[in-house]
Design an enzyme around this catalytic site. Sequence first.
Site, PDB file in Angstrom:
ATOM      1  N   ARG A  82       0.584  -1.062   0.115  1.00 59.32           N
ATOM      2  CA  ARG A  82       0.313   0.077   0.083  1.00 59.32           C
ATOM      3  C   ARG A  82       0.694   1.422   0.316  1.00 59.32           C
ATOM      4  O   ARG A  82       0.791   2.153  -0.465  1.00 59.32           O
ATOM      5  CB  ARG A  82      -0.780  -0.020   0.949  1.00 59.32           C
ATOM      6  CG  ARG A  82      -1.808   0.852   1.723  1.00 59.32           C
ATOM      7  CD  ARG A  82      -2.943   0.982   2.219  1.00 59.32           C
ATOM      8  NE  ARG A  82      -3.583  -0.189   3.140  1.00 59.32           N
ATOM      9  CZ  ARG A  82      -2.391   0.585   3.971  1.00 59.32           C
ATOM     10  NH1 ARG A  82      -2.084   1.962   4.152  1.00 59.32           N
ATOM     11  NH2 ARG A  82      -2.341  -0.435   5.383  1.00 59.32           N
ATOM     12  N   TYR A 136     -13.524  18.429 -16.312  1.00 54.20           N
ATOM     13  CA  TYR A 136     -13.630  16.983 -15.994  1.00 54.20           C
ATOM     14  C   TYR A 136     -15.166  16.480 -14.965  1.00 54.20           C
ATOM     15  O   TYR A 136     -14.670  16.756 -13.528  1.00 54.20           O
ATOM     16  CB  TYR A 136     -12.811  16.159 -15.280  1.00 54.20           C
ATOM     17  CG  TYR A 136     -12.941  14.186 -15.832  1.00 54.20           C
ATOM     18  CD1 TYR A 136     -13.273  13.924 -16.898  1.00 54.20           C
ATOM     19  CD2 TYR A 136     -12.815  13.935 -14.595  1.00 54.20           C
ATOM     20  CE1 TYR A 136     -13.680  12.674 -17.290  1.00 54.20           C
ATOM     21  CE2 TYR A 136     -13.128  12.409 -14.414  1.00 54.20           C
ATOM     22  CZ  TYR A 136     -12.884  11.829 -16.076  1.00 54.20           C
ATOM     23  OH  TYR A 136     -14.061  10.755 -16.328  1.00 54.20           O
ATOM     24  N   LYS A 237      -6.537   7.180 -20.369  1.00 47.27           N
ATOM     25  CA  LYS A 237      -6.188   7.765 -21.589  1.00 47.27           C
ATOM     26  C   LYS A 237      -5.448   7.751 -22.482  1.00 47.27           C
ATOM     27  O   LYS A 237      -5.076   6.353 -22.731  1.00 47.27           O
ATOM     28  CB  LYS A 237      -6.831   8.770 -21.686  1.00 47.27           C
ATOM     29  CG  LYS A 237      -8.358   9.616 -19.996  1.00 47.27           C
ATOM     30  CD  LYS A 237      -9.607   8.411 -20.505  1.00 47.27           C
ATOM     31  CE  LYS A 237     -10.158   8.634 -19.456  1.00 47.27           C
ATOM     32  NZ  LYS A 237     -10.529   9.844 -19.096  1.00 47.27           N
TER      33      LYS A 237
HETATM   34  C1  PLP Z   1     -11.037  10.515 -17.792  1.00 47.18           C
HETATM   35  C2  PLP Z   1     -10.830  11.539 -17.128  1.00 47.18           C
HETATM   36  C3  PLP Z   1     -10.193  11.991 -15.366  1.00 47.18           C
HETATM   37  C4  PLP Z   1     -10.317  11.069 -14.636  1.00 47.18           C
HETATM   38  O1  PLP Z   1     -10.019  10.173 -15.182  1.00 47.18           O
HETATM   39  P1  PLP Z   1     -10.041   8.713 -15.293  1.00 47.18           P
HETATM   40  O2  PLP Z   1      -9.123   7.527 -15.120  1.00 47.18           O
HETATM   41  O3  PLP Z   1     -10.951   8.319 -15.654  1.00 47.18           O
HETATM   42  O4  PLP Z   1     -10.284   8.520 -13.398  1.00 47.18           O
HETATM   43  C5  PLP Z   1      -9.274  13.869 -15.202  1.00 47.18           C
HETATM   44  N1  PLP Z   1      -9.351  13.967 -16.194  1.00 47.18           N
HETATM   45  C6  PLP Z   1      -9.952  13.617 -17.360  1.00 47.18           C
HETATM   46  C7  PLP Z   1      -9.235  15.580 -18.349  1.00 47.18           C
HETATM   47  C8  PLP Z   1     -10.483  13.122 -17.906  1.00 47.18           C
HETATM   48  O5  PLP Z   1     -10.174  12.877 -19.024  1.00 47.18           O
END
Ligand code: PLP
Length: 423
Positions: A82, A136, A237
């Site tokens: 952790r 977001y 992403k």
């Molecule tokens: C997807 C996204 C997030 C959140 O990320 P997760 O991995 O889904 O928790 C935050 N900021 C932006 C700009 C995003 O596109």
Amino acid sequence: MRDSDESRRVREVGRRTGDRPETQVLTRGYDPRLSVGSVRPAVFRSSTYVFSSPESAGRAFSIALGKQRAASGEDVELIYSRLSHPNAEILEDQIVPLDRGATCAVVFNSGMAAIGTVLLSLCRPGSGVIHTVPVYGGTHHLLYEMLVPWGINPVAVPAGDGDSLERAIRETSNLRVVFIETPANPTLRMTDIAAAVNAAGEREDRPVVVVDNTFLGPVFQHPLDIGADVCVYSATKYLAGFSDMLGGVVTTHDPALIERLKGTRALLGNILQPDESWLLDSRLPTLSLRMNHQSWNAAKITEALADHPKVEHIYYPMFIDDPDQRRIYEAQCDYPGAVFSLEIVGGKKAAFDFLRRLRITKNAVSLGGMESLACHPATTTASEMSDEELVGAGVTEGLVRISVGLEDWRDLLQDYLEALDAT
Ligand SMILES: *Cc1c(COP(=O)(O)O)cnc(C)c1O
């Protein structure tokens, strides 16, 4: 031949700090000798670690709790997963060269975990947090539904409105964080990071400038290089790139801040797990290849769609008319990226028909993966926003957001032309 002069010389050349990011990502952070010579790191699926002596256990705890500092080059023993584990450490080391200006990184099990940990670590009851809008949806929800009841005061500023941002930075009391998401989603409005950094630097109680760099970073936008303190990423992403895992990353040039974030992460238990760390690690060497190719695909497609009679407006950095927006884009972005939005003639019905008709591109939220995805922001990703905020941000009923993947751009263009015909 193992340690001939020649191989030693080659190794030393490989360790020069001057190596470029694409080289460093394949040479840093991992020593095959620690994993029976395997070229790729092993996955260390262990919850706990054996100490070499009771003394080194005590030393590791003192350092983890911040009571003592590790000496430079000291091999501090691992404690418990952790807190940290080898795959997270390898990954953190290899991400650093990819984000220009970064000296350290910390990984989380999602982008929201990264953002939440940054805000919880930096803010106290009474703290002000400026953020750009649109932001977001998860960040919006976190700020207003979770942090407001704990006494944190968010201040919203429209993305790209430099005067309002500078005024808010000057006037917000007890300001701890300036949180900039640029380009903003889904209209790709740019916010001037350097101007925010300058305004923050004029306060005696300098706030921390955080940039959510998910949309263009780390390949096309370098906030730390122009003075921001922290970058946060949804590694889900582009960094991961295959729509098969969640992850989050924070980079900075402030080692003390990284230690604080690691401390919060150890308490919340939101470290990226060993298997996911290994997966994400294996995606880093192709990040620049993927982002460049996806961006190139998006440029070809948007160029061909820009004058389509059913496209009322196309949001993509190549088509910015506003001179101030263009100035910001040119100053802080290297390439336009692989996300664009189309405002389709005919409103919500036309947008839905378009999405229903797509053959290659999938109707899903998220972005940055190798497969193209499309969604209707007003009813999905932007649905946290009030009607007024939607109008202010240009998120209309006819707007569709597309994240371009690695398919052949000509097939994707055909997909969009046929879907537009159906509207
Ligand atoms: C997807 C996204 C997030 C959140 O990320 P997760 O991995 O889904 O928790 C935050 N900021 C932006 C700009 C995003 O596109």
